[in-house]
Design a protein around this motif. Structure first.
Motif, short mmCIF file in Angstrom:
data_model
loop_
_atom_site.label_atom_id
_atom_site.label_comp_id
_atom_site.label_asym_id
_atom_site.label_seq_id
_atom_site.Cartn_x
_atom_site.Cartn_y
_atom_site.Cartn_z
N GLN A 54 0.82 -1.21 0.00
CA GLN A 54 0.00 0.00 0.00
C GLN A 54 0.86 1.26 0.00
O GLN A 54 0.58 2.21 -0.74
CB GLN A 54 -0.92 0.00 1.22
CG GLN A 54 -1.78 1.25 1.35
CD GLN A 54 -2.75 1.17 2.52
OE1 GLN A 54 -2.86 0.14 3.18
NE2 GLN A 54 -3.45 2.26 2.78
N PHE A 55 1.91 1.28 0.82
CA PHE A 55 2.72 2.48 0.96
C PHE A 55 4.07 2.33 0.25
O PHE A 55 5.06 2.93 0.65
CB PHE A 55 2.90 2.83 2.44
CG PHE A 55 1.61 3.21 3.11
CD1 PHE A 55 0.97 4.40 2.79
CD2 PHE A 55 1.00 2.36 4.00
CE1 PHE A 55 -0.24 4.75 3.38
CE2 PHE A 55 -0.21 2.69 4.61
CZ PHE A 55 -0.83 3.89 4.30
N LEU A 83 6.82 0.28 -18.38
CA LEU A 83 5.80 0.83 -17.49
C LEU A 83 5.66 2.34 -17.62
O LEU A 83 4.90 2.97 -16.87
CB LEU A 83 6.12 0.45 -16.04
CG LEU A 83 6.07 -1.05 -15.73
CD1 LEU A 83 6.49 -1.31 -14.30
CD2 LEU A 83 4.69 -1.62 -15.99
N GLY A 84 6.38 2.93 -18.56
CA GLY A 84 6.20 4.35 -18.87
C GLY A 84 6.80 5.31 -17.88
O GLY A 84 6.38 6.47 -17.79
N ILE A 85 7.81 4.89 -17.11
CA ILE A 85 8.41 5.77 -16.10
C ILE A 85 9.92 5.82 -16.24
O ILE A 85 10.62 6.19 -15.29
CB ILE A 85 8.01 5.34 -14.67
CG1 ILE A 85 8.24 3.84 -14.46
CG2 ILE A 85 6.58 5.73 -14.35
CD1 ILE A 85 8.03 3.39 -13.03
N GLU A 100 3.06 7.10 -9.72
CA GLU A 100 4.38 6.79 -10.27
C GLU A 100 5.18 5.91 -9.32
O GLU A 100 5.85 4.97 -9.75
CB GLU A 100 5.13 8.09 -10.57
CG GLU A 100 4.58 8.86 -11.75
CD GLU A 100 5.11 10.26 -11.86
OE1 GLU A 100 5.04 10.84 -12.96
OE2 GLU A 100 5.60 10.82 -10.83
N ARG A 101 5.09 6.19 -8.03
CA ARG A 101 5.80 5.36 -7.06
C ARG A 101 5.26 3.93 -7.06
O ARG A 101 6.03 2.97 -6.92
CB ARG A 101 5.69 5.97 -5.66
CG ARG A 101 6.70 7.09 -5.42
CD ARG A 101 6.58 7.68 -4.04
NE ARG A 101 5.46 8.60 -3.98
CZ ARG A 101 5.03 9.19 -2.86
NH1 ARG A 101 5.62 8.90 -1.70
NH2 ARG A 101 4.02 10.03 -2.88
N GLN A 102 3.94 3.78 -7.24
CA GLN A 102 3.41 2.42 -7.28
C GLN A 102 3.87 1.70 -8.54
O GLN A 102 4.10 0.48 -8.51
CB GLN A 102 1.88 2.44 -7.18
CG GLN A 102 1.26 1.11 -6.81
CD GLN A 102 1.72 0.56 -5.47
OE1 GLN A 102 2.89 0.16 -5.32
NE2 GLN A 102 0.83 0.54 -4.50
N PRO A 104 12.46 8.53 -5.13
CA PRO A 104 11.02 8.28 -5.01
C PRO A 104 10.22 9.45 -4.46
O PRO A 104 9.07 9.66 -4.85
CB PRO A 104 10.97 7.08 -4.07
CG PRO A 104 12.25 6.37 -4.29
CD PRO A 104 13.26 7.45 -4.54
N GLY A 105 10.80 10.23 -3.55
CA GLY A 105 10.07 11.33 -2.94
C GLY A 105 9.63 12.40 -3.92
O GLY A 105 8.75 13.21 -3.60
#
Length: 247
Positions: free
Chosen positions: A91-92, A130-132, A147-149, A140-141
């Motif tokens: 989740q996080f 995945l397009g990132i 995007e982080r997921q 990540p911050g």
């Protein structure tokens, strides 16, 4: 009929003398299925996920994943099992903020002893699919929740695991980003990735899985409530990305 990836037989787990977190649970998930585990807080969802992931052991019963008797593994064997058989999305996100996106994605491969060059190539492939890929050197911050997921999904797919476990993967996202992740999981499954999603969100379960496993008071029941198995994938990044990602 395809062979099972997950088989639980008569699994029970109790903590500190309390009521059973799971009681004689039996479950089969076949290769290529997408299954949601639904239930209220405290119903046993997390216990079930931890047993499948080799993070916990049952008091009774057997847990077999991709031919491995997970309930028999020692600590070192469990770690090897998770590196080779399981990809996990949380989740996080559970990304390491002091590592770049690319280094977060390569971490499972490096822990498994994959040469750095090979790991970097695999990470670049996944981030592109995945397009990132434009965020490869970012931290990540600086990324949005969605995007982080995606980074977390790329990391989970790094070692080409036969099973992807997603624990409330949209729980920390807004509606648009949650729909994006749901579509991503649908695409991955449409190209053959076996997926188990733990969620309290019935809409997510119905949109990206074939069936649901409901848990209440540690007991498992099953109901057909997901999308048809013939549903077409919804492209999120680029056409055909999922088949590349799961190879």
């Amino acid at each position: 009929m395809t062979e099972p990836v997950i088989e639980l037989r008569g699994v029970s787990r109790r903590y500190d003398g309390g009521p059973p977190a799971l009681h004689e649970a039996s479950l089969t998930v076949r290769r290529g299925e997408a299954v949601a585990i639904l239930g209220p807080s405290g119903s046993g969802k997390s216990t079930l996920l931890n047993l499948i992931a080799g993070l916990d052991r049952p008091d009774t019963g057997t847990v077999t994943v991709d031919g491995v008797r997970v309930d028999r593994l020692d600590e070192a064997g469990s770690a090897r099992y998770r590196r080779s058989k399981i990809g996990m999305v949380f989740q996080f996100f559970n990304l390491l903020d002091d590592l770049t996106v690319s280094d977060n994605v390569t971490l499972p491969a490096r822990l498994a002893g994959t040469p750095r060059g090979e790991a970097d190539r695999r990470a670049a492939e996944l981030l592109g699919l995945l397009g990132i890929d434009r965020h490869a050197r970012a931290y990540p911050g600086r990324l949005s929740g969605g995007e982080r997921q995606r980074v977390a999904v790329a990391r989970a797919l790094m070692n080409r695991p036969p099973l992807l476990l997603a624990d409330e993967p949209t729980g920390a996202l807004d509606t648009a980003a949650g729909q994006d992740v749901s579509a991503l999981l649908t695409d991955l499954n449409a190209e053959g990735q076996t997926i188990v999603v733990v969620t309290h969100d019935l809409a997510l379960a119905r949109s990206c899985t074939h069936r649901t496993i409901r848990i209440a008071d540690g007991r498992v029941t099953e109901e057909d409530a997901g999308r048809p198995r013939s549903a077409a994938p919804r492209t999120v990044a680029s056409e055909g990305f999922a088949s590349e990602a799961v190879r």
